[in-house]
Design an enzyme around this catalytic site. Structure first.
Site, PDB file in Angstrom:
ATOM      1  N   ASP A 248       0.634  -1.126   0.168  1.00  0.00           N
ATOM      2  CA  ASP A 248      -0.188   0.069   0.048  1.00  0.00           C
ATOM      3  C   ASP A 248       1.034   1.417   0.133  1.00  0.00           C
ATOM      4  O   ASP A 248       0.265   2.301  -0.285  1.00  0.00           O
ATOM      5  CB  ASP A 248      -0.855  -0.094   1.349  1.00  0.00           C
ATOM      6  CG  ASP A 248      -2.084  -0.917   0.838  1.00  0.00           C
ATOM      7  OD1 ASP A 248      -3.169  -0.611   0.674  1.00  0.00           O
ATOM      8  OD2 ASP A 248      -1.851  -2.269   1.393  1.00  0.00           O
ATOM      9  N   LYS A 259      -0.606  -5.293   4.136  1.00  0.00           N
ATOM     10  CA  LYS A 259      -1.548  -5.952   5.098  1.00  0.00           C
ATOM     11  C   LYS A 259      -0.946  -6.460   6.289  1.00  0.00           C
ATOM     12  O   LYS A 259       0.096  -7.058   6.106  1.00  0.00           O
ATOM     13  CB  LYS A 259      -2.466  -6.933   4.267  1.00  0.00           C
ATOM     14  CG  LYS A 259      -3.531  -7.532   5.233  1.00  0.00           C
ATOM     15  CD  LYS A 259      -4.583  -6.323   5.723  1.00  0.00           C
ATOM     16  CE  LYS A 259      -5.245  -5.405   4.465  1.00  0.00           C
ATOM     17  NZ  LYS A 259      -5.917  -4.207   5.199  1.00  0.00           N
TER      18      LYS A 259
END
Length: 364
Positions: A248, A259
Site C-alpha cells: 500500500d 496488510k
C-alpha cells in the site's frame, strides 16, 4: 442451463464508471466469494464508505475508484466561476482522501486529478470536467498496463514448477486487471509454468481466503489455502521457492507497508533463505516518505477481530483489541521491489530513484 458458460471473476470489472447514470460501479468484495454483487454508487458518502469499508480495496483499485469518484463530484458542481468550482472540488477531494490514510494510491490519484483542474483553470468548467473524465479513464487504463508489466518483470525471476506464497490479496480484485503480486502467477498460468501457490488466509478480514484463493482457483492455478501462522511451516518443508506480496506504500528507503502479517511472512522467508518480493506500481512508491516510520498505520474496529466472521462473538466482552490494518516490512527483509519499470534491489534509496528516472524517460 446446458451449454451456458458460468461467469467468472475475470468476466467482471472490479471498478467501472457508468457516466450516463453518473455512477461508480464496484464489485462488492465484502460479499465474496459467496455472492457477486455490483454496487452502483452515486454520492460521495457512498463512495467514501465503499473505500473505508473495503467494499473496494487494494491500492490500485482504490486509486481508480478515487479518480472516478472525484470526477463524479466535479460533475455535480454547478459553478461557472473557477474559484467557486475549485473550492467545492477541493472539499470533495479532501473528503475522499480521508477514507484510507495508508494507501498512497488514494491520495496519488486525487492529486493527479487535482493537477488536471489547476492546469486548466483558464478553460470553461465544462471543458475541465471532460478533461477529468479523460484523466480518470487513463488512470484505469494505465493500471492495466502497469500490472501487466509488473507480471512480466516478476515472471522473469521465476522458473516453471515453483512453489509460491502470497499474503492478503494483490490480485485482479485489488486492481483494474491482473493484480500486482498475482500478475506473474496469471502470466505463468497462461504460459504453462505450473506454479503451486500457497495463500495465507490473512486475518482478520480474510482477504487471502475469500479473495486470493477464490481468484486463483477460478484461473485454474494449483492453490492451497493456509492459516497465517502456517507460513513458516510450509517454508520449512521446502514447498515455497519465492514469496510475492503487494503493498500500500513504499518508503524511499524500501520499507513497505502492506496488510497486517506481511512482516511476519518476510521474517520467516529470511530465516529459510527464500526470496521475498514486493510488487509495487510506481504510483505506490512514495519518495517523499523517508522510512516506514513515517507511514501512518490505519487502526480499525475491534469488531473485525472479535465477531465479524462468527455467528456469535468469539472473544470475551470488554477485552481490549489492537487491530492495525497494516504493518511495515523493513527494507532489509525485502529481496527486491518489482515495478512496471524494472526490478529494484538494495540499496533502495538509489535503485528506486533509478526506477523513477526510467519512468521519466519512458514518458517523454
Amino acid at each position: 442451463m446446458p451449454g451456458e458458460t458460468m461467469e467468472t471473476i475475470f468476466d467482471m470489472e472490479t471498478v467501472a464508471l457508468d457516466d450516463e447514470d453518473s455512477a461508480l460501479l464496484i464489485l462488492d468484495q465484502t460479499q465474496l466469494p459467496g455472492r457477486r454483487e455490483i454496487l452502483r454508487l452515486k454520492d460521495q458518502k457512498s463512495i467514501w464508505d465503499a473505500i473505508y469499508l473495503l467494499q473496494v480495496r487494494g491500492a490500485p483499485a482504490i486509486g481508480v475508484s478515487a479518480a472516478f469518484g472525484i470526477y463524479l463530484a466535479a460533475k455535480e458542481i454547478n459553478e461557472t466561476d473557477f474559484d467557486a468550482f475549485y473550492t467545492k472540488f477541493e472539499a470533495a477531494r479532501d473528503y475522499l482522501d480521508s477514507a484510507r490514510p495508508t494507501a498512497v494510491n488514494l491520495s496519488w490519484a486525487l492529486r493527479r486529478m487535482d493537477g488536471v483542474v489547476r492546469a486548466n483553470k483558464e478553460k470553461p468548467i465544462e471543458e475541465i470536467k471532460k478533461l477529468l473524465l479523460r484523466e480518470a479513464n487513463e488512470i484505469k487504463a494505465e493500471d492495466i498496463r502497469v500490472c501487466r508489466a509488473i507480471g512480466e518483470n516478476g515472471l522473469a525471476l521465476l522458473k516453471p514448477g515453483m512453489g509460491l506464497l502470497t499474503h492478503c490479496n494483490a490480485g485482479q480484485l485489488a486492481t483494474a486487471k491482473y493484480g500486482t503480486a498475482t500478475a506473474p502467477m496469471y502470466l505463468g498460468q497462461e504460459r504453462g509454468y505450473g506454479f503451486h501457490v500457497f495463500c495465507d488466509e490473512t486475518r482478520p478480514l480474510l482477504q487471502g481466503a475469500r479473495l486470493t484463493a477464490f481468484e486463483l482457483t477460478q484461473a485454474g492455478i494449483d492453490t492451497t489455502l493456509i492459516c497465517d501462522n502456517m507460513a513458516p511451516s510450509v517454508m520449512k518443508q521446502g514447498w515455497v521457492d519465492a514469496v510475492f506480496v503487494g503493498c500500500d506504500r513504499v518508503a524511499e528507503n524500501g520499507d513497505t507497508a502492506n496488510k497486517i502479517g506481511t512482516s511476519y511472512v518476510a521474517l520467516a522467508a529470511k530465516r529459510f533463505k527464500i526470496p521475498f518480493y514486493v510488487c509495487a506500481p510506481t504510483s505506490t512508491i512514495d519518495m517523499s516518505c523517508k522510512t516506514g516510520g513515517d507511514i501512518h498505520i490505519e487502526l480499525r474496529s475491534a469488531e473485525e477481530v472479535t465477531e465479524m466472521w462468527y455467528e456469535k462473538r468469539m472473544a470475551p466482552e470488554g477485552v481490549k483489541v489492537y487491530n492495525p490494518a497494516f504493518d511495515v516490512t523493513d527494507a532489509e527483509f525485502i529481496t527486491a521491489i518489482i515495478t512496471e519499470h524494472g526490478v529494484a534491489y538494495p540499496p533502495y534509496d538509489a535503485s528506486l530513484k533509478e526506477i523513477f528516472e526510467r519512468k521519466a524517460k519512458a514518458e517523454k
